[in-house]
Design a protein around this motif. Structure first.
Motif, PDB file in Angstrom:
ATOM      1  N   PHE A  71      -2.858   7.779  -9.077  1.00 54.59           N
ATOM      2  CA  PHE A  71      -3.448   7.669  -7.733  1.00 54.59           C
ATOM      3  C   PHE A  71      -4.524   6.589  -7.694  1.00 54.59           C
ATOM      4  O   PHE A  71      -4.616   5.825  -6.739  1.00 54.59           O
ATOM      5  CB  PHE A  71      -4.030   9.018  -7.285  1.00 54.59           C
ATOM      6  CG  PHE A  71      -3.038   9.844  -6.534  1.00 54.59           C
ATOM      7  CD1 PHE A  71      -2.968   9.803  -5.147  1.00 54.59           C
ATOM      8  CD2 PHE A  71      -2.147  10.647  -7.204  1.00 54.59           C
ATOM      9  CE1 PHE A  71      -2.028  10.540  -4.456  1.00 54.59           C
ATOM     10  CE2 PHE A  71      -1.207  11.396  -6.530  1.00 54.59           C
ATOM     11  CZ  PHE A  71      -1.148  11.342  -5.148  1.00 54.59           C
ATOM     12  N   VAL A  72      -5.350   6.539  -8.731  1.00 48.21           N
ATOM     13  CA  VAL A  72      -6.409   5.520  -8.773  1.00 48.21           C
ATOM     14  C   VAL A  72      -5.782   4.127  -8.809  1.00 48.21           C
ATOM     15  O   VAL A  72      -6.198   3.217  -8.098  1.00 48.21           O
ATOM     16  CB  VAL A  72      -7.331   5.756  -9.999  1.00 48.21           C
ATOM     17  CG1 VAL A  72      -8.279   4.584 -10.196  1.00 48.21           C
ATOM     18  CG2 VAL A  72      -8.125   7.045  -9.822  1.00 48.21           C
ATOM     19  N   LEU A  73      -4.738   3.971  -9.644  1.00 46.75           N
ATOM     20  CA  LEU A  73      -4.071   2.672  -9.723  1.00 46.75           C
ATOM     21  C   LEU A  73      -3.427   2.311  -8.383  1.00 46.75           C
ATOM     22  O   LEU A  73      -3.459   1.152  -7.962  1.00 46.75           O
ATOM     23  CB  LEU A  73      -3.004   2.695 -10.823  1.00 46.75           C
ATOM     24  CG  LEU A  73      -3.545   2.736 -12.256  1.00 46.75           C
ATOM     25  CD1 LEU A  73      -2.402   2.806 -13.261  1.00 46.75           C
ATOM     26  CD2 LEU A  73      -4.406   1.512 -12.538  1.00 46.75           C
ATOM     27  N   ALA A  74      -2.877   3.334  -7.721  1.00 50.16           N
ATOM     28  CA  ALA A  74      -2.253   3.081  -6.409  1.00 50.16           C
ATOM     29  C   ALA A  74      -3.290   2.629  -5.391  1.00 50.16           C
ATOM     30  O   ALA A  74      -2.991   1.889  -4.461  1.00 50.16           O
ATOM     31  CB  ALA A  74      -1.559   4.346  -5.910  1.00 50.16           C
ATOM     32  N   LYS A 108       0.828  -1.215   0.000  1.00 52.96           N
ATOM     33  CA  LYS A 108       0.000   0.000   0.000  1.00 52.96           C
ATOM     34  C   LYS A 108       0.867   1.272   0.000  1.00 52.96           C
ATOM     35  O   LYS A 108       0.710   2.109  -0.894  1.00 52.96           O
ATOM     36  CB  LYS A 108      -0.932  -0.023   1.217  1.00 52.96           C
ATOM     37  CG  LYS A 108      -2.234   0.669   0.976  1.00 52.96           C
ATOM     38  CD  LYS A 108      -3.171   0.386   2.110  1.00 52.96           C
ATOM     39  CE  LYS A 108      -4.286   1.399   2.123  1.00 52.96           C
ATOM     40  NZ  LYS A 108      -5.168   1.211   3.255  1.00 52.96           N
ATOM     41  N   PRO A 109       1.774   1.448   0.983  1.00 57.91           N
ATOM     42  CA  PRO A 109       2.629   2.642   0.914  1.00 57.91           C
ATOM     43  C   PRO A 109       3.519   2.671  -0.324  1.00 57.91           C
ATOM     44  O   PRO A 109       3.793   3.757  -0.852  1.00 57.91           O
ATOM     45  CB  PRO A 109       3.482   2.572   2.185  1.00 57.91           C
ATOM     46  CG  PRO A 109       3.307   1.214   2.729  1.00 57.91           C
ATOM     47  CD  PRO A 109       2.015   0.695   2.222  1.00 57.91           C
ATOM     48  N   LEU A 110       3.932   1.490  -0.826  1.00 56.40           N
ATOM     49  CA  LEU A 110       4.754   1.482  -2.046  1.00 56.40           C
ATOM     50  C   LEU A 110       3.952   2.033  -3.220  1.00 56.40           C
ATOM     51  O   LEU A 110       4.456   2.844  -4.003  1.00 56.40           O
ATOM     52  CB  LEU A 110       5.221   0.053  -2.350  1.00 56.40           C
ATOM     53  CG  LEU A 110       6.398  -0.469  -1.505  1.00 56.40           C
ATOM     54  CD1 LEU A 110       6.536  -1.976  -1.663  1.00 56.40           C
ATOM     55  CD2 LEU A 110       7.691   0.215  -1.869  1.00 56.40           C
ATOM     56  N   SER A 111       2.690   1.603  -3.324  1.00 52.78           N
ATOM     57  CA  SER A 111       1.843   2.097  -4.421  1.00 52.78           C
ATOM     58  C   SER A 111       1.604   3.595  -4.295  1.00 52.78           C
ATOM     59  O   SER A 111       1.674   4.339  -5.281  1.00 52.78           O
ATOM     60  CB  SER A 111       0.489   1.386  -4.421  1.00 52.78           C
ATOM     61  OG  SER A 111       0.661   0.013  -4.409  1.00 52.78           O
ATOM     62  N   GLN A 112       1.342   4.041  -3.055  1.00 50.37           N
ATOM     63  CA  GLN A 112       1.107   5.480  -2.840  1.00 50.37           C
ATOM     64  C   GLN A 112       2.358   6.281  -3.193  1.00 50.37           C
ATOM     65  O   GLN A 112       2.282   7.333  -3.840  1.00 50.37           O
ATOM     66  CB  GLN A 112       0.755   5.749  -1.373  1.00 50.37           C
ATOM     67  CG  GLN A 112      -0.653   5.326  -1.014  1.00 50.37           C
ATOM     68  CD  GLN A 112      -0.889   5.351   0.486  1.00 50.37           C
ATOM     69  OE1 GLN A 112       0.035   5.538   1.271  1.00 50.37           O
ATOM     70  NE2 GLN A 112      -2.126   5.143   0.884  1.00 50.37           N
ATOM     71  N   ALA A 113       3.511   5.780  -2.770  1.00 49.71           N
ATOM     72  CA  ALA A 113       4.766   6.506  -3.037  1.00 49.71           C
ATOM     73  C   ALA A 113       5.011   6.596  -4.535  1.00 49.71           C
ATOM     74  O   ALA A 113       5.433   7.647  -5.042  1.00 49.71           O
ATOM     75  CB  ALA A 113       5.924   5.796  -2.345  1.00 49.71           C
ATOM     76  N   PHE A 114       4.717   5.506  -5.258  1.00 48.12           N
ATOM     77  CA  PHE A 114       4.928   5.520  -6.707  1.00 48.12           C
ATOM     78  C   PHE A 114       4.005   6.552  -7.363  1.00 48.12           C
ATOM     79  O   PHE A 114       4.430   7.316  -8.230  1.00 48.12           O
ATOM     80  CB  PHE A 114       4.663   4.119  -7.282  1.00 48.12           C
ATOM     81  CG  PHE A 114       5.068   3.985  -8.719  1.00 48.12           C
ATOM     82  CD1 PHE A 114       6.401   3.854  -9.068  1.00 48.12           C
ATOM     83  CD2 PHE A 114       4.119   4.020  -9.730  1.00 48.12           C
ATOM     84  CE1 PHE A 114       6.788   3.742 -10.400  1.00 48.12           C
ATOM     85  CE2 PHE A 114       4.491   3.920 -11.063  1.00 48.12           C
ATOM     86  CZ  PHE A 114       5.827   3.774 -11.400  1.00 48.12           C
ATOM     87  N   ALA A 115       2.753   6.583  -6.917  1.00 46.22           N
ATOM     88  CA  ALA A 115       1.796   7.543  -7.490  1.00 46.22           C
ATOM     89  C   ALA A 115       2.237   8.979  -7.223  1.00 46.22           C
ATOM     90  O   ALA A 115       2.164   9.844  -8.102  1.00 46.22           O
ATOM     91  CB  ALA A 115       0.406   7.300  -6.904  1.00 46.22           C
TER      92      ALA A 115
END
Lengths: 224, 559
Positions: free
Chosen positions: B531-534, B469-476
């Motif tokens: 952001f949606v993908l994250a 979850k934080p990895l996806s947010q950080a990438f976005a």
């Protein structure tokens, strides 16, 4: 000092379940009413309703009086009900003295400082006004927290399991300090432990009912 | 020694450009590089008649906007906390935060300009205007539109940073205790919560201040042109080969100005904290005012509505064929701009996306590497260093990087642009990942090691999936930060990388509104998609795992 009088208090959860139904009690100055019951039976919700900080989703009816004054619709800060919670909540960015000064009402600077010194002395904490709260022991913190509450000159005292986090040795000492300090106030104590109640206190037991969830049995009996 | 080598290399990769960038700005300013930047830079820039005006304008807009951002954040916290509007705002602000500054600026112009959507809505029925009025202009000479743009873009950033800190401050309990001691809610906030909250948001506030004082793209779109803000003025100098030394000297002075502002903030903090301590000791309870809460709610609603309206107007303009003044809405629509394979949109979008993806990927790898090294005791815990690029004015660093890139022949190279973007995305990625990384219970790894798994297996099979979850947010967020970068692409790209940010700002003056709006919408949509993908990817991973487990358990039962 005036008695604290709760009249016909009913608390209902959003789903329609009753937490408390038609609860009425009166606590005279110098008396202690102990509210007991299992977890989730609504004890803390009663205190929250009394202080005006109940969850807005809980449907509440009934009223609360301090002497001849109905305080039901007053904002929390105008009710003059002192509150102590399980945790002491000493403000970490203030020294012990500043925490007490924050609680104290009115007076000139010199009077205020003198009152704080007196209060610390009564609590057996002389000369600790400059200390950081984080350097105090659990018992010292509990005493400062109670002193802060009492300095705000409350008309009644509400205690929500204030001794539960203390170790056994410290508990007895803080209990004695609390009952001595609050001797002239009506006190409502929420606890799981009957030994927390002082001599001669009244116990109000909140029981369970299968049909409507926890409801008040309003059964009064002498403590211990 | 060898254990620490990867950390040293990573720090060097990050720190060297900063040192070289500052040197690359300072040396030409001091006249040490006569071939690149002839002349006495400081004398040239100080003698320029526009310098003082530009400096004053930067101070006015930068400090004014920062003060308003802080004020609005405090008002929003005090008046909205624990309300239903607060829940709604918490969900609405992150997507707004992802929208690039340039897109919001263009949207604001299309909304509040004399020929903007607001005037069109009111004309001619209420205003009586059949032609756009000439009674005010955007950009205005006072820099008010720039301040407005900065405030509506930066307030959500500070507000969300503050909101993330509240759970650690026991806000509800402090308010309850404070109020039972007789204090009004506003006094409880000012005496109990804010003194604890402020040190936790100070760094973000300083980053916002540095940004507001030195922003270029938003100042080009919303700020006045005569004089412009200091950073815009310096940009005009750096493009002139004869004024390179003056531009560098100006960039050094801008960095000094920002440092002085930081110092002033620290002094003010001390003063305010002393006064607040004295006032807290006075025992004055204050009176609660419901008017204040209403004002706070209105302010928050207005600010968010303005951002949403600006984006909505962009969307409308991007599908408009004809929209004559004073019509309230377009009389003819044109959706073909989006579906005809328009190269003026697709090429910059692809360029933006490739650079952003590469920079975000690099930032993720670097941040994970650093945090793993830190966890294993091979790297120190030095969070502050990653924020240096955000605290130093972009022009002060980038003029130097540009000079260094010229010197080594790397200017205009795609990798140079990606490297520069990486330096600006890295702080945000570290900021998000560090908390989650440090809070992850080490018992998970210990349990896996005890079952015989090696380091890499534990990292890829246990730790990374748990932190998805934080990895996806950080990438976005890395994608959003990279998509918004204007100056790094402009100065290091040598005009060869036409990203959406570059196209949007450069075409703002000339190309028609419909194309500009489409560029701005596209620039806003890319981070939103990220952001949606994250948001969806971790859920998809969980669902896939649940399906896999269910299948495995069925097979196990059958066997």
């Amino acid at each position: 000092m005036h008695p604290l009088h709760v009249n016909g208090l009913t608390l209902q959860l959003p789903g329609g379940q009753f937490l408390v139904r038609e609860l009425t009690f009166r606590i005279e100055p110098g008396e202690v009413l102990v509210l007991m019951g299992p977890s989730g039976s609504g004890k803390s919700s009663i205190l929250a309703w009394l202080t005006g900080t109940a969850d807005p989703r809980i449907c509440a009816s009934g009223d609360v009086w301090l002497g001849d004054t109905c305080i039901t619709s007053l904002p929390t800060e105008k009710r003059r009900l002192g509150l102590m919670l399980q945790q002491d909540y000493l403000f970490p960015h203030m020294s012990v003295g500043d925490n007490l000064l924050f609680g104290l009402r009115g007076g000139t600077r010199t009077e205020r400082l003198a009152k704080v010194c007196d209060s610390l002395s009564n609590a057996g904490l002389e000369g600790m006004q400059g200390r950081d709260p984080s350097t105090l022991s659990g018992g010292q913190r509990a005493r400062v927290s109670l002193a802060r509450t009492l300095l705000s000159d409350p008309c009644a005292l509400l205690l929500d399991e204030p001794f539960s986090r203390l170790d056994t040795a410290m508990r007895e000492q803080i209990r004695r300090f609390t009952w001595d300090s609050a001797a002239r106030l009506p006190v409502l104590l929420v606890t799981h432990d009957t030994f927390d109640a002082p001599e001669g206190a009244t116990i109000l037991d909140i029981g369970q009912s299968d049909a409507v969830g926890p409801v008040v049995r309003a059964e009064m009996k002498d403590a211990r | 020694m060898w254990r620490r080598l990867p950390a040293v290399l990573l720090l060097a990769l990050f720190g060297c450009p900063i040192v070289l960038g500052l040197l690359g700005t300072l040396l030409p300013a001091l006249g040490a590089t006569p071939n690149l930047a002839p002349g006495n830079g400081f004398a040239m820039v100080l003698q320029d008649s526009r310098f003082v005006g530009a400096t004053l304008l930067s101070l006015k807009t930068g400090l004014g906007a920062t003060l308003l951002v802080l004020l609005f954040t405090i008002i929003a916290l005090v008046s909205l906390h624990n309300s239903r509007l607060w829940v709604w705002l918490s969900a609405t602000l992150p997507p707004l935060l992802a929208v690039p500054h340039a897109a919001i600026a263009v949207g604001l112009v299309f909304l509040i300009a004399p020929s903007g959507a607001l005037v069109r809505l009111l004309s001619p029925a209420i205003t009586g205007w059949t032609r756009p009025p000439d009674m005010w202009l955007i950009p205005d000479v006072y820099g008010l539109s720039l301040i407005l743009g900065l405030v509506i873009k930066e307030t959500p950033f500070l507000l969300l940073t503050a909101a993330a800190q509240l759970p650690q401050l026991n806000v509800d309990a402090s308010l309850k205790i404070g109020r039972t001691l007789g204090y009004s809610p506003a006094r409880c906030w000012s005496r109990l919560i804010l003194p604890q909250l402020y040190p936790r948001i100070r760094l973000t506030l300083l980053i916002i201040m540095a940004f507001n004082l030195t922003v270029v793209d938003m100042a080009l779109l919303l700020g006045p042109s005569n004089p412009p803000t200091l950073s815009v003025f310096l940009m005009s100098l750096v493009n002139d080969p004869g004024s390179r030394a003056a531009a560098s000297a100006g960039a050094v002075l801008l960095a000094v100005l920002v440092a002085v502002c930081f110092a002033v903030v620290v002094i003010l903090e001390r003063l305010v904290s002393t006064v607040a301590r004295v006032r807290a000791r006075s025992g004055a309870r204050g009176r609660g005012s419901s008017l204040f809460r209403v004002f706070g709610k209105l302010l928050a609603l207005l600010s968010v509505s303005l951002s949403i309206a600006a984006l909505f107007v962009l969307l409308i303009w991007s599908v408009t064929q004809r929209w004559r003044f004073p019509d309230a809405y377009p009389s003819a629509w044109a959706f073909d701009r989006w579906f005809s394979g328009n190269s003026s949109l697709i090429d910059p979008a692809i360029s933006t996306l490739t650079i952003a993806s590469a920079a975000a990927l690099l930032a993720m790898v670097a941040a994970v590497t650093w945090l793993e090294l830190e966890r294993r005791g091979c790297a120190p815990k030095i969070d502050g260093i990653w924020f240096i690029p955000l605290l130093v004015p972009q022009v002060s660093l980038l003029f130097g990087w540009q000079a260094m890139a010229y010197w080594v022949g790397a200017d205009g190279h795609w990798l140079t642009v990606v490297y520069t973007h990486w330096l600006y995305t890295m702080p945000y990625v570290i900021l998000i990942l560090a908390v989650a990384w440090r809070e992850l219970d080490p018992a998970w790894s210990h349990a896996a090691h005890a079952l015989g798994a090696g380091y890499w297996r534990v990292l890829f099979i246990i730790r990374l999936p748990l932190l998805i979850k934080p990895l996806s947010q950080a990438f976005a967020i890395a994608i959003a930060v990279s998509v918004a970068q204007y100056l790094p692409t402009l100065l290091l790209g040598g005009g060869r990388h036409q990203t959406l940010a570059i196209e949007l700002v450069t075409s703002f003056g000339g190309v028609d509104r419909r194309t500009i709006a489409a560029l701005a919408v596209l620039q806003s949509v890319l981070p939103l998609i990220a952001f949606v993908l994250a948001l969806l990817y971790p859920r998809w991973c969980s669902a896939r795992l649940a399906r896999k487990n269910a299948l495995a358990s069925r097979q196990w039962i059958r066997s």
